[in-house]
Design an enzyme around this catalytic site. Sequence first.
Site, PDB file in Angstrom:
ATOM      1  N   SER A 131       0.922  -1.186   0.038  1.00 14.61           N
ATOM      2  CA  SER A 131       0.114   0.053  -0.016  1.00 14.61           C
ATOM      3  C   SER A 131       0.783   1.480   0.194  1.00 14.61           C
ATOM      4  O   SER A 131       1.997   1.352   0.723  1.00 14.61           O
ATOM      5  CB  SER A 131      -0.583  -0.334   1.231  1.00 14.61           C
ATOM      6  N   GLU A 133       0.057   3.261   1.488  1.00 18.84           N
ATOM      7  CA  GLU A 133       0.339   3.873   2.943  1.00 18.84           C
ATOM      8  C   GLU A 133       1.712   4.130   3.760  1.00 18.84           C
ATOM      9  O   GLU A 133       1.790   4.270   4.743  1.00 18.84           O
ATOM     10  CB  GLU A 133      -0.747   3.253   4.124  1.00 18.84           C
ATOM     11  N   TYR A 155      -1.836   0.484  10.530  1.00 16.35           N
ATOM     12  CA  TYR A 155      -2.028  -0.222   8.862  1.00 16.35           C
ATOM     13  C   TYR A 155      -0.774  -0.082   8.513  1.00 16.35           C
ATOM     14  O   TYR A 155      -0.253  -1.122   7.683  1.00 16.35           O
ATOM     15  CB  TYR A 155      -3.361   0.252   8.818  1.00 16.35           C
TER      16      TYR A 155
HETATM   17  P1  NAP Z   1     -11.345  -5.056   1.859  1.00 16.18           P
HETATM   18  O1  NAP Z   1     -13.248  -4.565   0.881  1.00 16.18           O
HETATM   19  O2  NAP Z   1     -11.270  -4.588   2.927  1.00 16.18           O
HETATM   20  O3  NAP Z   1     -11.238  -6.459   1.306  1.00 16.18           O
HETATM   21  C1  NAP Z   1     -10.513  -7.384   2.296  1.00 16.18           C
HETATM   22  C2  NAP Z   1     -10.910  -8.455   2.423  1.00 16.18           C
HETATM   23  O4  NAP Z   1      -9.970  -8.634   3.221  1.00 16.18           O
HETATM   24  C3  NAP Z   1     -12.023  -9.268   2.576  1.00 16.18           C
HETATM   25  O5  NAP Z   1     -12.478 -10.083   1.435  1.00 16.18           O
HETATM   26  C4  NAP Z   1     -12.053  -9.934   3.794  1.00 16.18           C
HETATM   27  O6  NAP Z   1     -12.901 -10.948   4.101  1.00 16.18           O
HETATM   28  C5  NAP Z   1     -10.618 -10.220   4.078  1.00 16.18           C
HETATM   29  N1  NAP Z   1      -9.977 -10.616   5.190  1.00 16.18           N
HETATM   30  C6  NAP Z   1      -9.778  -9.540   6.125  1.00 16.18           C
HETATM   31  N2  NAP Z   1      -9.079 -10.677   7.633  1.00 16.18           N
HETATM   32  C7  NAP Z   1      -8.612 -12.067   7.348  1.00 16.18           C
HETATM   33  C8  NAP Z   1      -8.669 -12.997   7.331  1.00 16.18           C
HETATM   34  N3  NAP Z   1      -7.935 -12.975   8.788  1.00 16.18           N
HETATM   35  N4  NAP Z   1      -8.568 -13.974   6.780  1.00 16.18           N
HETATM   36  C9  NAP Z   1      -8.780 -13.764   5.642  1.00 16.18           C
HETATM   37  N5  NAP Z   1      -9.124 -13.113   5.349  1.00 16.18           N
HETATM   38  C10 NAP Z   1      -9.276 -11.586   5.608  1.00 16.18           C
HETATM   39  O7  NAP Z   1      -9.658  -4.794   1.027  1.00 16.18           O
HETATM   40  P2  NAP Z   1      -9.479  -4.000  -0.611  1.00 16.18           P
HETATM   41  O8  NAP Z   1     -10.217  -2.433  -0.841  1.00 16.18           O
HETATM   42  O9  NAP Z   1      -9.893  -5.437  -1.563  1.00 16.18           O
HETATM   43  O10 NAP Z   1      -8.428  -4.438  -1.121  1.00 16.18           O
HETATM   44  C11 NAP Z   1      -7.414  -5.981  -1.017  1.00 16.18           C
HETATM   45  C12 NAP Z   1      -5.987  -6.057  -0.697  1.00 16.18           C
HETATM   46  O11 NAP Z   1      -5.333  -4.849  -1.270  1.00 16.18           O
HETATM   47  C13 NAP Z   1      -5.837  -5.650   0.789  1.00 16.18           C
HETATM   48  O12 NAP Z   1      -4.993  -6.230   1.520  1.00 16.18           O
HETATM   49  C14 NAP Z   1      -5.506  -4.351   1.077  1.00 16.18           C
HETATM   50  O13 NAP Z   1      -4.854  -3.416   1.899  1.00 16.18           O
HETATM   51  C15 NAP Z   1      -4.359  -3.881  -0.083  1.00 16.18           C
HETATM   52  N6  NAP Z   1      -4.701  -1.868  -0.714  1.00 16.18           N
HETATM   53  C16 NAP Z   1      -6.408  -1.788  -0.933  1.00 16.18           C
HETATM   54  C17 NAP Z   1      -5.724  -0.337  -1.883  1.00 16.18           C
HETATM   55  C18 NAP Z   1      -7.105   0.342  -2.009  1.00 16.18           C
HETATM   56  O14 NAP Z   1      -7.225   2.046  -2.378  1.00 16.18           O
HETATM   57  N7  NAP Z   1      -8.374  -0.404  -2.140  1.00 16.18           N
HETATM   58  C19 NAP Z   1      -4.228   0.572  -1.425  1.00 16.18           C
HETATM   59  C20 NAP Z   1      -3.441  -0.483  -1.043  1.00 16.18           C
HETATM   60  C21 NAP Z   1      -3.752  -1.471  -1.073  1.00 16.18           C
HETATM   61  P3  NAP Z   1     -14.191 -10.322   5.064  1.00 16.18           P
HETATM   62  O15 NAP Z   1     -15.365 -10.217   4.331  1.00 16.18           O
HETATM   63  O16 NAP Z   1     -14.313 -11.823   5.753  1.00 16.18           O
HETATM   64  O17 NAP Z   1     -13.952  -9.689   5.916  1.00 16.18           O
HETATM   65  O1  F7E Z   2      -9.441   8.208   3.790  1.00 20.57           O
HETATM   66  C1  F7E Z   2     -10.138  11.552   4.579  1.00 20.57           C
HETATM   67  C2  F7E Z   2      -9.156  10.458   5.899  1.00 20.57           C
HETATM   68  O2  F7E Z   2     -10.080   5.749   4.277  1.00 20.57           O
HETATM   69  C3  F7E Z   2      -9.022   8.932   2.756  1.00 20.57           C
HETATM   70  C4  F7E Z   2      -7.749   1.855   2.119  1.00 20.57           C
HETATM   71  O3  F7E Z   2      -7.234   1.310   1.041  1.00 20.57           O
HETATM   72  O4  F7E Z   2      -6.241   3.948   0.941  1.00 20.57           O
HETATM   73  C5  F7E Z   2      -7.427   3.042   1.719  1.00 20.57           C
HETATM   74  O5  F7E Z   2      -6.459   4.215   2.818  1.00 20.57           O
HETATM   75  C6  F7E Z   2      -8.391  10.288   3.553  1.00 20.57           C
HETATM   76  C7  F7E Z   2      -8.110  10.183   4.708  1.00 20.57           C
HETATM   77  O6  F7E Z   2      -8.442   5.515   2.779  1.00 20.57           O
HETATM   78  C8  F7E Z   2     -13.252  11.024   5.815  1.00 20.57           C
HETATM   79  O7  F7E Z   2      -8.254  10.989   6.582  1.00 20.57           O
HETATM   80  C9  F7E Z   2     -11.675  12.738   6.048  1.00 20.57           C
HETATM   81  O8  F7E Z   2      -6.719  10.983   3.856  1.00 20.57           O
HETATM   82  O9  F7E Z   2     -10.601   6.582   2.004  1.00 20.57           O
HETATM   83  P1  F7E Z   2     -10.113   7.041   3.465  1.00 20.57           P
HETATM   84  P2  F7E Z   2      -7.147   4.927   3.330  1.00 20.57           P
HETATM   85  O10 F7E Z   2      -6.899   6.476   4.665  1.00 20.57           O
HETATM   86  O11 F7E Z   2      -6.181   6.361   2.483  1.00 20.57           O
HETATM   87  C10 F7E Z   2      -4.666   2.974   1.303  1.00 20.57           C
HETATM   88  C11 F7E Z   2      -4.045   2.834   0.190  1.00 20.57           C
HETATM   89  C12 F7E Z   2      -4.868   1.217   1.785  1.00 20.57           C
HETATM   90  O12 F7E Z   2      -3.977   1.361   1.461  1.00 20.57           O
HETATM   91  C13 F7E Z   2      -5.722   1.081   2.372  1.00 20.57           C
HETATM   92  O13 F7E Z   2      -6.413  -0.188   2.449  1.00 20.57           O
HETATM   93  O14 F7E Z   2     -10.120  10.584   3.864  1.00 20.57           O
HETATM   94  N1  F7E Z   2     -11.605  11.726   5.243  1.00 20.57           N
HETATM   95  N2  F7E Z   2     -12.703  12.993   5.854  1.00 20.57           N
HETATM   96  C14 F7E Z   2     -12.100  10.349   5.118  1.00 20.57           C
HETATM   97  N3  F7E Z   2     -12.411   9.223   5.487  1.00 20.57           N
HETATM   98  C15 F7E Z   2     -12.653   8.454   5.746  1.00 20.57           C
HETATM   99  N4  F7E Z   2     -13.196   7.180   5.822  1.00 20.57           N
HETATM  100  N5  F7E Z   2     -14.117   9.414   6.729  1.00 20.57           N
HETATM  101  C16 F7E Z   2     -13.996  10.313   6.594  1.00 20.57           C
HETATM  102  O15 F7E Z   2     -14.997  10.040   6.901  1.00 20.57           O
END
Ligand code: NAP
Ligand code: F7E
Length: 343
Positions: A131, A133, A155
């Site tokens: 990520s 992050e 995270y």
């Molecule tokens: P998501 O929608 O939150 O899905 C997370 C998945 O992980 C769900 O299927 C969840 O299952 C499963 N999970 C959580 N804990 C588990 C455990 N202990 N054992 C087995 N399965 C488990 O996430 P996403 O947005 O698709 O992201 C996919 C991956 O990309 C993640 O690793 C995330 O950190 C990474 N990532 C995402 C983003 C983004 O912007 N989306 C950016 C950077 C990296 P349940 O349905 O059972 O909860």
């Molecule tokens: O927040 C601001 C908050 O929760 C984005 C995950 O997929 O991307 C995701 O993490 C921004 C932050 O995503 C609210 O403070 C303001 O600056 O949508 P988010 P994230 O934290 O960037 C990374 C790449 C991952 O890997 C993670 O798994 O938005 N913000 N107001 C808010 N955020 C939330 N959630 N809710 C608010 O009300």
Amino acid sequence: MERSASAVMKTALITGITGQDGSYLAEFLVSKGYRVFGMVRRTSSENLWRVHHLHDRIELVFGDLLDQNSLISALKQTEPDEVYNLAAQTFVPTSWNQPVLTGEFTGLGVTKMLEAVRFINPKIRFFQASSSEMFGSTGDFPQNEKTPFHPRSPYGAAKAYGHHMTVNYRESYGLFACSGILFNHESPRRGLEFVTRKISYGVGLIKHGIRRTLTLGNVDARRDWGYAPEYVEAMWMMLQQDSADDYVIATGETHSVREFVERALTRAGLSWEDHVEFDPRLVRPAEVDKLVGDASKAKQVLGWKPTTRFAELVDLMVDADMDQVQSEIESGEISRTRLTTVR
Ligand code: NAP
Ligand code: F7E
């Protein structure tokens, strides 16, 4: 499990198949002719809405990242050519409430899966969802594969550990292990707690007269937001190369949360003054102020590039949620429980 008759058909195991990316990746791999297994954990109520439409084209196995033997057993049962490790505790605010659990799922879970691969079949190709992050408060822009990490949440720290372990298993044991450093990617399948979906679904509720306001935290934070279906293609591309490596996947554009809200409200014909409120409880203990990625290595080596740009992404999410809210109203599915999850 019985193997398919086709000798050329590849098999993939996806952890996190019930999540946003898992569902798009499953669709993509099915379209490529893969036999697709998804690893799911046991839940008391059904949690498969993102993959329902694939029910006759994917197969599920039980496993949990916390349980080493369940991972070994999932690999034994499915005999994959490729493993995509997408499962994690992914919501940054939850990582301050549950830092230990986040470390176990999001960090140690990677090592558990790498160990399972090494033990069962070291020829399996492995993808780790890392990520942006991990960059946290680095002062370098745009961020590429060489930018130092300075994570700002449990995270981000857990993801940095998982990334380094992936690199280490490649360098120590010669595993074909790739880390995709993924910047934020969104879609109508995004969880309702993430800011983009909170905004698009919230705008849908307001437009249909169910809610009056959208309550947000720090709207000055800037993110590099792309479209999730394009990011899962990059994951697959990484595992098709001659050698394993790490790649930043991003659009190269950065926008503030404020810009996202403004575009979403405009799309729905609503105004900020009437509908947006600030809640200090939504401000994080430590913020990542600005992320913007440089995906030129992915472009050069993989031939990957993003096509959906910011305005198009906001519009498609708002349009989808207008329809979603409408159909939830018609079916009576909009319940008090659902509304309280979108504070
Ligand atoms: P998501 O929608 O939150 O899905 C997370 C998945 O992980 C769900 O299927 C969840 O299952 C499963 N999970 C959580 N804990 C588990 C455990 N202990 N054992 C087995 N399965 C488990 O996430 P996403 O947005 O698709 O992201 C996919 C991956 O990309 C993640 O690793 C995330 O950190 C990474 N990532 C995402 C983003 C983004 O912007 N989306 C950016 C950077 C990296 P349940 O349905 O059972 O909860
Ligand atoms: O927040 C601001 C908050 O929760 C984005 C995950 O997929 O991307 C995701 O993490 C921004 C932050 O995503 C609210 O403070 C303001 O600056 O949508 P988010 P994230 O934290 O960037 C990374 C790449 C991952 O890997 C993670 O798994 O938005 N913000 N107001 C808010 N955020 C939330 N959630 N809710 C608010 O009300």
